[in-house]
Design an enzyme around this catalytic site. Structure first.
Site, PDB file in Angstrom:
ATOM      1  N   LEU A 149       0.738  -1.401  -0.363  1.00  0.00           N
ATOM      2  CA  LEU A 149      -0.158   0.111   0.104  1.00  0.00           C
ATOM      3  C   LEU A 149       0.801   0.983   0.012  1.00  0.00           C
ATOM      4  O   LEU A 149      -0.088   2.525   0.074  1.00  0.00           O
ATOM      5  CB  LEU A 149      -1.036  -0.101   1.262  1.00  0.00           C
ATOM      6  CG  LEU A 149      -1.929  -0.729   1.268  1.00  0.00           C
ATOM      7  CD1 LEU A 149      -3.007  -1.292   2.243  1.00  0.00           C
ATOM      8  CD2 LEU A 149      -3.109  -1.288  -0.276  1.00  0.00           C
ATOM      9  N   CYS A 150       1.999   1.174  -0.253  1.00  0.00           N
ATOM     10  CA  CYS A 150       3.052   2.201  -0.501  1.00  0.00           C
ATOM     11  C   CYS A 150       3.040   2.946  -1.610  1.00  0.00           C
ATOM     12  O   CYS A 150       2.816   2.282  -2.895  1.00  0.00           O
ATOM     13  CB  CYS A 150       4.408   1.988  -0.070  1.00  0.00           C
ATOM     14  SG  CYS A 150       4.910   1.849   1.478  1.00  0.00           S
ATOM     15  N   HIS A 151       2.781   4.474  -1.416  1.00  0.00           N
ATOM     16  CA  HIS A 151       2.632   5.312  -2.737  1.00  0.00           C
ATOM     17  C   HIS A 151       3.722   5.611  -3.748  1.00  0.00           C
ATOM     18  O   HIS A 151       5.574   5.197  -3.147  1.00  0.00           O
ATOM     19  CB  HIS A 151       3.013   6.307  -3.140  1.00  0.00           C
ATOM     20  CG  HIS A 151       0.933   6.658  -2.228  1.00  0.00           C
ATOM     21  ND1 HIS A 151       0.803   6.549  -1.056  1.00  0.00           N
ATOM     22  CD2 HIS A 151       0.115   7.457  -2.440  1.00  0.00           C
ATOM     23  CE1 HIS A 151      -0.166   6.993  -0.426  1.00  0.00           C
ATOM     24  NE2 HIS A 151      -1.507   7.348  -1.890  1.00  0.00           N
ATOM     25  N   ASP A 192      23.616 -11.793   4.113  1.00  0.00           N
ATOM     26  CA  ASP A 192      23.911 -12.641   3.043  1.00  0.00           C
ATOM     27  C   ASP A 192      25.090 -12.597   2.441  1.00  0.00           C
ATOM     28  O   ASP A 192      25.892 -13.399   2.167  1.00  0.00           O
ATOM     29  CB  ASP A 192      23.629 -12.580   1.864  1.00  0.00           C
ATOM     30  CG  ASP A 192      23.876 -12.956   0.569  1.00  0.00           C
ATOM     31  OD1 ASP A 192      23.289 -14.149   0.688  1.00  0.00           O
ATOM     32  OD2 ASP A 192      24.090 -12.425  -0.311  1.00  0.00           O
TER      33      ASP A 192
END
Length: 160
Positions: free
Chosen positions: A76-78, A128
């Site tokens: 839901l991020c713009h 990593d």
């Protein structure tokens, strides 16, 4: 603290918040991730003695790239036109390294999620890059440190 969750509509359904009526303001946010590892692993990170190459350069690039890709990762991020992303890496002690991600823009919505995503992915990239020599690495803290701009103004985790 807000009384309502802005990503839920009146029926409780998830939705992207409409920011079209918000004012454009300068907005910044800084987030932090702390990574704990063995002292000899941290020495190798600092001295460049790991088989995957320049760990810190890769961590910086990963954090910057992640901040730019936040709307691809958080539903839901713009999508935002970020104007600044910095990634600072500091050795805290013989076992802990701190990653600070700062994001900025002039826009209608904040950049907290971008800063948090940048710091988080940078920490995951550090893991990593080092896992071949240290399987016990722990990402022990990720948090928003501060944000500025917008309707809610400034906020700091160190507000006393």
């Amino acid at each position: 603290m807000s009384e309502t969750l802005t990503h839920l509509d009146s029926n409780g359904n998830a939705h992207m918040v409409d920011v079209s009526d918000k004012d454009v303001t300068k907005r910044t946010a800084t987030a932090r991730s702390v990574v704990k590892m063995l002292p000899e692993t941290l020495r190798k990170v600092i001295e460049g003695g790991l088989p995957k190459g320049d760990v810190l350069a890769t961590v910086r690039i990963a954090g910057i790239q992640a901040a730019k890709k936040t709307p691809d990762l958080i539903p839901l991020c713009h999508p935002l036109m970020l104007t600044k992303i910095t990634l600072d890496i500091n050795v805290l002690d013989e076992c802990h390294i701190e990653i600070l991600c700062t994001c900025a823009l002039s826009g209608k919505t904040g950049v907290e999620m971008e800063a948090l995503t940048g710091a988080s992915v940078a920490a995951l990239t550090l893991y990593d890059m080092c896992k071949a020599v240290d399987k016990g690495i722990v990402i022990c803290e990720t948090a928003l440190l501060e944000k500025h701009g917008g309707k809610s103004g400034s906020w700091s985790a160190n507000r006393g």
